[in-house]
Scaffold this motif. Structure first.
Motif, short mmCIF file in Angstrom:
data_model
loop_
_atom_site.label_atom_id
_atom_site.label_comp_id
_atom_site.label_asym_id
_atom_site.label_seq_id
_atom_site.Cartn_x
_atom_site.Cartn_y
_atom_site.Cartn_z
N ILE A 1 0.85 -1.19 0.00
CA ILE A 1 0.00 0.00 0.00
C ILE A 1 0.89 1.24 0.00
N ASP A 2 0.69 2.12 -0.97
CA ASP A 2 1.48 3.35 -1.03
C ASP A 2 1.05 4.33 0.05
N SER A 3 1.98 5.16 0.47
CA SER A 3 1.65 6.20 1.44
C SER A 3 0.77 7.27 0.79
N GLY A 4 0.02 7.97 1.61
CA GLY A 4 -0.84 9.00 1.04
C GLY A 4 -1.63 9.72 2.11
N ALA A 5 -2.47 10.65 1.68
CA ALA A 5 -3.34 11.42 2.56
C ALA A 5 -4.60 11.77 1.79
N PRO A 6 -5.72 12.00 2.49
CA PRO A 6 -6.96 12.36 1.80
C PRO A 6 -6.81 13.65 0.99
N GLN A 7 -7.61 13.73 -0.08
CA GLN A 7 -7.58 14.94 -0.91
C GLN A 7 -8.09 16.15 -0.12
N ILE A 8 -7.50 17.30 -0.43
CA ILE A 8 -7.95 18.57 0.14
C ILE A 8 -8.35 19.47 -1.03
N TRP A 9 -9.62 19.90 -1.08
CA TRP A 9 -10.02 20.74 -2.19
C TRP A 9 -11.12 21.72 -1.75
N ALA A 10 -11.28 22.75 -2.52
CA ALA A 10 -12.29 23.77 -2.23
C ALA A 10 -12.62 24.51 -3.52
N GLU A 11 -13.79 25.10 -3.58
CA GLU A 11 -14.19 25.93 -4.72
C GLU A 11 -14.55 27.32 -4.20
N MET A 12 -14.34 28.31 -5.01
CA MET A 12 -14.69 29.67 -4.60
C MET A 12 -15.06 30.48 -5.85
N GLY A 13 -15.94 31.44 -5.69
CA GLY A 13 -16.29 32.33 -6.77
C GLY A 13 -15.88 33.75 -6.41
N CYS A 14 -15.51 34.53 -7.41
CA CYS A 14 -15.08 35.90 -7.12
C CYS A 14 -15.23 36.76 -8.36
N ASP A 15 -15.25 38.05 -8.12
CA ASP A 15 -15.24 39.02 -9.22
C ASP A 15 -13.89 38.94 -9.89
N ASP A 16 -13.88 38.78 -11.20
CA ASP A 16 -12.62 38.51 -11.90
C ASP A 16 -11.99 39.76 -12.48
N ARG A 17 -12.49 40.96 -12.07
CA ARG A 17 -11.90 42.16 -12.65
C ARG A 17 -10.42 42.28 -12.33
N ALA A 18 -10.01 41.69 -11.16
CA ALA A 18 -8.60 41.82 -10.76
C ALA A 18 -7.71 40.82 -11.48
N GLY A 19 -8.31 39.96 -12.30
CA GLY A 19 -7.51 38.98 -13.02
C GLY A 19 -7.43 37.66 -12.26
N ASP A 20 -6.77 36.70 -12.86
CA ASP A 20 -6.65 35.37 -12.29
C ASP A 20 -5.56 35.37 -11.23
N LEU A 21 -5.96 35.23 -9.93
CA LEU A 21 -5.00 35.24 -8.82
C LEU A 21 -4.69 33.83 -8.32
N ALA A 22 -5.21 32.78 -8.98
CA ALA A 22 -5.00 31.41 -8.53
C ALA A 22 -3.54 30.99 -8.71
N ASN A 23 -3.00 30.26 -7.69
CA ASN A 23 -1.65 29.70 -7.81
C ASN A 23 -1.51 28.55 -6.83
N PRO B 1 1.65 14.66 -5.00
CA PRO B 1 0.79 13.51 -5.33
C PRO B 1 0.40 12.68 -4.12
N VAL B 2 0.96 12.98 -2.94
CA VAL B 2 0.60 12.25 -1.73
C VAL B 2 -0.86 12.47 -1.39
N TYR B 3 -1.37 13.70 -1.62
CA TYR B 3 -2.74 14.04 -1.28
C TYR B 3 -3.72 13.40 -2.27
N GLY B 4 -4.78 12.85 -1.71
CA GLY B 4 -5.80 12.25 -2.54
C GLY B 4 -5.53 10.82 -2.95
N ARG B 5 -4.36 10.29 -2.60
CA ARG B 5 -4.01 8.93 -3.01
C ARG B 5 -4.73 7.88 -2.18
#
Length: 251
Positions: free
Chosen positions: A173-195, A230-234
């Protein structure tokens, strides 16, 4: 030492007479009429033969003018005895260790590396099915079929922990951890701030005018930790703290 007395010897071994008296030697007494003991040929012969036989028993050929042969014979016998004792002890130890204490396939963790032919480090190596017949009978190809005919694999447990289970024995069994994720909505006038773990999922424009013209732009963003590692969500579990120790399997 050998049968060398100088002059006046015979080639027939002297024997004690059946009625030869038993007792202890004496110096005799000049006043009491007791005569001193006089060793005769059978006595000299008996002493010589006892020593000579002891020399021969140690595998040494008797020689006339060599005076350390009895000592060398004793040393040779002691060495032979020591070797027999060591061999016997090893045989007993091997039988106790192999058949009476630990069954084939028994796995242990130790505080340090051990040097014992009855234990193999669990490094996943392929070993002979005939050479390790008892171990092969115990675990078969559970941990790997080797070359498929003459070898099989022992467990590979280096940098791994054992997980008690009543099914899937031998599964890695490979090592791993549960996935961590979230969604958010925002006004996009400031441009794409995702990283990093966040990224733009989709985007569009909000319809705000009466005639159907597009209004302010919008975006949905998602956070997924697996984008960073890749550890997360495995898996659905988290690896607990652990320590390192050698792990062996008994043959």
């Amino acid at each position: 030492m050998d049968r060398a007395y100088g002059a006046r010897v015979v080639q027939v071994e002297p024997k004690f007479a059946e009625d030869a008296p038993l007792g202890y030697p004496t110096d005799g007494s000049s006043t009491g009429g007791q005569l001193a003991t006089v060793p005769k040929a059978p006595w000299y012969n008996a002493v010589t033969e006892e020593i000579r036989n002891a020399i021969l028993g140690g595998g040494i050929k008797p020689e006339k003018n060599t005076l350390d042969q009895l000592n060398r014979s004793i040393e040779a016998r002691l060495k032979t005895l020591e070797e027999k004792i060591e061999k016997t002890l090893k045989g007993v130890t091997d039988r106790v260790d192999k058949f009476e204490t630990f069954p084939p396939g028994f796995i242990i963790y130790t505080g340090g590396f051990i040097n014992n032919p009855n234990w193999l480090l669990c490094d996943g190596r392929a070993v002979s099915r005939s050479g390790y017949a008892n171990l092969f009978k115990a675990i078969g190809t559970t941990w790997g079929a080797g070359n498929g005919s003459t070898t099989f694999n022992i467990p590979y447990l280096l940098d791994r922990v054992l997980w008690g289970s009543n099914w899937g024995v031998g599964q890695y069994i490979d090592s791993g951890a549960p996935q961590i994720w979230a969604e958010m909505g925002c006004d996009d006038r400031a441009g794409d701030l995702a990283n990093g773990a966040a990224y733009r999922l989709r985007q569009g424009n909000i319809n705000t005018s009466a005639n159907g013209s597009d209004g302010a732009p919008w975006s949905y963003f998602r956070l997924e930790a697996s984008r960073c590692s890749p550890v997360y969500g495995r898996t659905n579990h988290i690896q607990p703290p652990a320590s390192r120790a050698p792990v062996y399997i008994h043959i």
